[in-house]
Design a protein around this motif. Structure first.
Motif, short mmCIF file in Angstrom:
data_model
loop_
_atom_site.label_atom_id
_atom_site.label_comp_id
_atom_site.label_asym_id
_atom_site.label_seq_id
_atom_site.Cartn_x
_atom_site.Cartn_y
_atom_site.Cartn_z
N ALA A 7 -4.30 16.45 2.92
CA ALA A 7 -3.02 16.38 3.64
C ALA A 7 -2.38 17.75 3.56
CB ALA A 7 -2.13 15.33 2.98
N ARG A 117 1.56 -2.54 8.69
CA ARG A 117 0.97 -1.81 7.58
C ARG A 117 -0.46 -1.39 7.89
NH1 ARG A 117 1.57 -4.42 1.91
NH2 ARG A 117 3.74 -4.03 1.39
N ASP A 118 -1.18 -2.28 8.58
CA ASP A 118 -2.55 -2.01 8.99
C ASP A 118 -2.60 -0.70 9.79
OD1 ASP A 118 -4.68 -2.24 11.22
OD2 ASP A 118 -5.32 -3.87 9.92
N SER A 121 -0.92 2.76 7.70
CA SER A 121 -1.74 3.39 6.67
C SER A 121 -2.83 4.25 7.29
CB SER A 121 -2.34 2.32 5.76
OG SER A 121 -2.84 1.25 6.52
N ARG A 122 -3.26 3.88 8.47
CA ARG A 122 -4.29 4.69 9.15
C ARG A 122 -3.71 5.93 9.77
NH1 ARG A 122 -9.89 2.19 10.22
NH2 ARG A 122 -10.51 4.17 11.08
N VAL A 125 -3.05 8.85 7.50
CA VAL A 125 -4.21 9.69 7.21
C VAL A 125 -4.60 10.54 8.42
CG1 VAL A 125 -6.67 9.64 6.65
CG2 VAL A 125 -5.07 8.21 5.35
N ALA A 129 -0.01 12.81 7.05
CA ALA A 129 1.41 12.66 6.77
C ALA A 129 1.61 11.95 5.43
CB ALA A 129 2.06 11.84 7.88
N ALA A 133 5.79 3.00 1.59
CA ALA A 133 5.57 1.63 2.06
C ALA A 133 6.75 0.74 1.70
CB ALA A 133 4.31 1.08 1.42
N ASP A 134 7.05 -0.20 2.61
CA ASP A 134 7.88 -1.35 2.28
C ASP A 134 9.29 -0.98 1.82
OD1 ASP A 134 7.81 -4.09 2.31
OD2 ASP A 134 7.45 -4.26 0.17
N ARG A 151 12.20 2.27 -2.02
CA ARG A 151 11.44 1.02 -2.12
C ARG A 151 11.55 0.42 -3.51
NH1 ARG A 151 5.52 1.45 -3.59
NH2 ARG A 151 5.52 -0.40 -2.33
N TYR B 97 -2.46 8.99 -0.23
CA TYR B 97 -3.33 9.89 0.53
C TYR B 97 -4.51 10.42 -0.30
CZ TYR B 97 -4.80 13.11 4.18
OH TYR B 97 -5.53 13.76 5.14
N GLU B 120 -5.79 -6.71 -1.00
CA GLU B 120 -4.72 -6.51 0.01
C GLU B 120 -3.73 -5.47 -0.48
OE1 GLU B 120 -1.43 -9.29 0.52
OE2 GLU B 120 -2.41 -10.69 -0.84
N GLU B 121 -3.41 -5.50 -1.76
CA GLU B 121 -2.59 -4.44 -2.34
C GLU B 121 -2.73 -4.46 -3.84
OE1 GLU B 121 1.27 -5.67 -0.63
OE2 GLU B 121 1.89 -6.14 -2.66
N SER B 125 1.40 -0.38 -7.32
CA SER B 125 2.01 0.42 -6.25
C SER B 125 2.26 -0.40 -4.99
CB SER B 125 1.23 1.68 -5.94
OG SER B 125 -0.14 1.45 -5.96
N SER B 126 1.60 -1.51 -4.86
CA SER B 126 1.78 -2.47 -3.75
C SER B 126 2.12 -1.84 -2.40
CB SER B 126 2.80 -3.56 -4.10
OG SER B 126 4.00 -3.02 -4.54
N THR B 127 1.24 -0.98 -1.92
CA THR B 127 1.43 -0.42 -0.60
C THR B 127 0.46 -1.06 0.39
OG1 THR B 127 -0.22 1.34 -0.72
CG2 THR B 127 1.93 1.81 -1.67
N GLY B 128 -0.72 -1.44 -0.08
CA GLY B 128 -1.75 -1.91 0.84
C GLY B 128 -2.27 -0.79 1.73
N HIS B 129 -1.97 0.46 1.39
CA HIS B 129 -2.36 1.57 2.26
C HIS B 129 -3.70 2.19 1.90
CE1 HIS B 129 1.99 2.51 3.74
NE2 HIS B 129 1.52 1.39 4.20
N PRO B 132 -7.05 0.76 4.16
CA PRO B 132 -7.14 1.32 5.52
C PRO B 132 -7.23 2.85 5.53
CG PRO B 132 -5.47 -0.39 5.45
CD PRO B 132 -5.91 -0.16 4.03
N GLY B 133 -6.60 3.51 4.56
CA GLY B 133 -6.71 4.97 4.47
C GLY B 133 -8.16 5.39 4.32
N ALA B 135 -10.74 3.68 5.25
CA ALA B 135 -11.42 3.41 6.53
C ALA B 135 -11.21 4.56 7.50
CB ALA B 135 -10.91 2.10 7.14
#
Ligand SMILES: Cc1cc2nc3c(=O)[nH]c(=O)nc-3n(C[C@H](O)[C@H](O)[C@H](O)COP(=O)(O)OP(=O)(O)OC[C@H]3O[C@@H](n4cnc5c(N)ncnc54)[C@H](O)[C@@H]3O)c2cc1C
Ligand SMILES: Nc1ncnc2c1ncn2[C@@H]1O[C@H](COP(=O)(O)O)[C@@H](O)[C@H]1O
Lengths: 353, 265
Positions: A7, A117-118, A121-122, A125, A129, A133-134, A151, B97, B120-121, B125-129, B132-133, B135
């Motif tokens: 990043a 969120r799906d 998060s993509r 990347v 950036a 979250a949340d 958060r 990241y 799922e998370e 940290s419970s972001t769920g990121h 997918p990151g 992926a």
């Protein structure tokens, strides 16, 4: 597409301007979290005197674009194609990435729903950036235009303020049901730039075979929520809860274990893994007040709780408490409301005659 | 066709006993027990049952400090074939990241895979990121928030639980899947496999092994920083007491204060 790349901070953060929000939609309808994002975005844009852009992706989106415009944003950036009728990660993420790289927003807000969120998060990347979250509180610093993304953490006991100083856009997802839906604005001047796009077939490998809709009730829009918990003692207790909700023009909510046991369907569940509500009145009937439930209702304007245990945790979060057996309190409360209505509706009629 | 599956698991502080240092407002790690993130146990179970049907392998990877070894052994004792702990002081303080980047480059280094599975998370940290990151770094398809996953003729068919209902999707491999907490019953560890795991051991990979520049990972590679933490102040509420004898007064107050309305707007 990102590849294995770090990043990298941007050279000139000042080149990145304006607030972007993502408009979640389903079946040609803007979802409530999309409107909540417009509200947050407008507030930030006004504060730093920038423009609010709405990103709208779907099929036949012009009506939704009009609706978004009616809330007073400056621009709707749309991508329209039959291939985009349903949310799918790959094509949606590609379109958003292209918008971001072209328009260089300073801030990008996305609802923290499952598809939100799906997507977020993509993009974080692919756009290199930073994303928080949340969030439950979102603000911007006027002079630096740095996003203050807040958060809850450590089981909701603390609030962490997270900044992203050198990367752009500054991204955040926002918890649904926390931020209010803004008022519509008359005669708003909003530009709409909607492109008919062709989607690369290689991005369409994921097929949606079916969507099994749940007759989901939307607790978040209700002015009054009456929720039942394990203290009801049996599924039959929800009859009383339903009756009280009806008398109060409200809807029925529930704690998680009652839904786990099938006393009521899952869509009524309030809390961390259910819906977040902030009605004018929340009534907790036989609910102990564990943090995962509290998270979903503590911002209600007024809270009444009924519990047989004088030391129940829920009382700490309540404006009114009724310490007694819920199965006796509910019928009595319903009666009192009926009595009150009978008296006062009659008076109102007499007065208007 | 057999499936080579990689599962990403994280060791987290046991959420039942989180202790916060009143001075620094940070987690007091010395007083908190560490466990495997519960959703990741569900992710591992999905991987193991896919492998049991299709054949293939299950490799567990985790980025974390040396004490995550207990999680590595635990996953092997549940049935994973191989475990890799990606561990280096320089990975510390990573936000989502560089966490995703580190795990994605671990997966690239492993080489062959058909499916990557995450929880799922994470409970801390419970972001769920992160899923997918990864992926995106690997440029593969993803299916998030799955309650049920099956493999049929080269395709993954999965059910996703969304706010308004259940979506059923189908996609060819390779794909990254994230699995919902409590969506299955993770199989138990067996003594036999525990002993085998201890004998076999797990691998530890460091930054050098991944060949990433040090400024790409950990705190230095993180776009976000925590500026401050504050405790959440709850609104003061009066908890005014009523009982069966004076509910009429309560009802009157609710209407008079417009908390209840005779005619709903
Ligand atoms: C990851 C995770 C996510 C979760 N998500 C959620 C969520 O989204 N929503 C949620 O609600 N929970 C959630 N939970 C569960 C939560 O921790 C609690 O277990 C749950 O909220 C308790 O429900 P309850 O208050 O109905 O039941 P209990 O805790 O069993 O409380 C029952 C209460 O009823 C009272 N009572 C008993 N008899 C009577 C009577 N006759 N009259 C009046 N009062 C009576 C008791 O004093 C007690 O206070 C989650 C848990 C986890 C681990
Ligand atoms: N340090 C890590 N090592 C391995 N997997 C991780 C790590 N952090 C996150 N994950 C995976 O990503 C999922 C989502 O985590 P998070 O984005 O932190 O909520 C987890 O359930 C794990 O499967």
């Amino acid at each position: 597409m990102a590849g294995l790349i770090n990043a990298a901070p941007v050279d000139k953060p000042e080149d990145y301007r304006n607030i972007f929000v993502y408009l979640e939609n389903r079946d040609g309808q803007l979802q409530r979290p999309a409107l909540e994002m417009i509200g947050v975005g407008k507030r930030l844009a006004q504060k730093v005197n920038e423009k609010l852009y709405c990103v709208l992706i779907g099929s036949k989106i012009s009506e939704m674009a009009d609706e978004a415009a009616s809330y007073g944003c400056d621009m709707v950036l749309g991508a329209d194609s039959p291939d985009l009728a349903d949310f799918r990660t790959m094509p949606y993420a590609k379109i958003v990435e292209d918008f971001v790289k072209k328009e260089k927003p300073n801030i990008f807000l996305i609802p923290a729903t499952r598809n939100g969120r799906d997507l977020a998060s993509r993009i974080a990347v692919s756009c290199q950036a930073g994303v928080t979250a949340d969030c439950t509180e979102i603000d911007i610093e006027e002079d630096t235009r740095i996003l203050s993304a807040n958060r809850p953490t450590y089981g909701e006991s603390m609030l962490a303020e997270i900044l992203c100083k050198r990367h752009r856009p500054q991204m955040a997802t926002a918890r649904a049901g926390i931020f209010p839906v803004p008022e519509k604005v008359d005669g708003s001047k909003c530009e709409k730039r909607i492109e008919k796009v062709k989607v690369d077939k290689s991005l369409l490998k994921k097929e949606i075979i079916e969507f099994r809709k749940k007759e989901a009730i939307d607790l978040t829009a209700a002015k009054v929520v009456v929720s039942g918990g394990m203290g009801l003692g049996s599924p039959a207790g929800f009859k009383l809860v339903g009756e009280l909700a009806e008398q109060m023009n409200g809807v029925v909510g529930a704690s998680r274990p009652t839904a786990d046991l099938g006393w009521i369907t899952r869509d009524h569940q309030v809390g961390q893994t259910g819906q977040t509500v902030r009605p004018r009145l929340y009534v907790a009937c036989g609910i102990s007040g564990k943090i995962q439930h509290i998270m979903g209702m503590k911002n209600s304007e007024n809270i009444i709780s009924i519990n047989i245990d004088p030391n129940a945790e829920i009382f700490r979060y309540s404006d009114y408490v009724i310490v007694d057996d819920v199965n006796k309190v509910l019928p009595a409360l319903i009666d009192e409301i009926k009595k009150y209505k009978k008296e006062h509706l009659k008076k109102a009629k007499v007065a208007s005659r | 066709m057999p499936l080579d599956i990689i599962v990403m698991v994280k060791q987290v502080p046991d959420s039942q006993e989180v202790v916060i240092d009143p001075v620094t407002m940070n987690l007091n790690r010395s007083l908190t027990r560490n466990v495997t993130n519960r959703a990741d146990e569900n992710a591992l179970e999905v991987a193991l049952s896919l492998r049991d049907k299709a054949g293939g392998t299950v490799t567990v990877i985790s980025m974390g400090p040396p004490q995550a070894e207990t999680t590595m052994y635990e996953c092997m004792a549940r049935g994973a074939d191989r475990a890799i702990l990606v561990s280096d002081r320089l990975f510390g303080g990573a936000d989502t990241y560089p966490t995703g980047l580190t795990l994605a480059s671990t997966i690239s280094k492993i080489g062959r895979f058909d499916v990557v599975i995450a929880g799922e998370e994470s409970s801390d940290s419970s972001t769920g990121h992160v899923g997918p990151g990864v992926a995106e770094f690997l440029n593969i398809e993803q299916i998030t928030y799955c309650s049920n996953v099956e493999y049929k003729d080269g395709f993954i068919v999965a059910e996703r639980e969304l706010e308004g209902g259940t979506e059923v999707v189908r996609t060819p491999t390779p794909v990254l899947i994230t699995v919902l907490l409590n969506s299955n019953f993770p199989r138990r560890q067996t003594l036999r496999r525990k002993i085998d795991a201890m004998k076999k051991g797990f691998e530890v990979w460091n930054l050098e092994k991944l060949g990433l520049p040090p400024e790409w990972v950990g705190v230095r590679g993180s776009p976000t920083i925590v500026r401050k933490m504050r405790s959440i102040k709850e609104k003061e509420r009066a908890a005014k007491k009523y009982d069966l004898s004076n509910l009429g007064e309560l009802v009157k107050e609710l209407y008079e204060k417009n908390i209840l309305k005779l005619e709903e707007e």
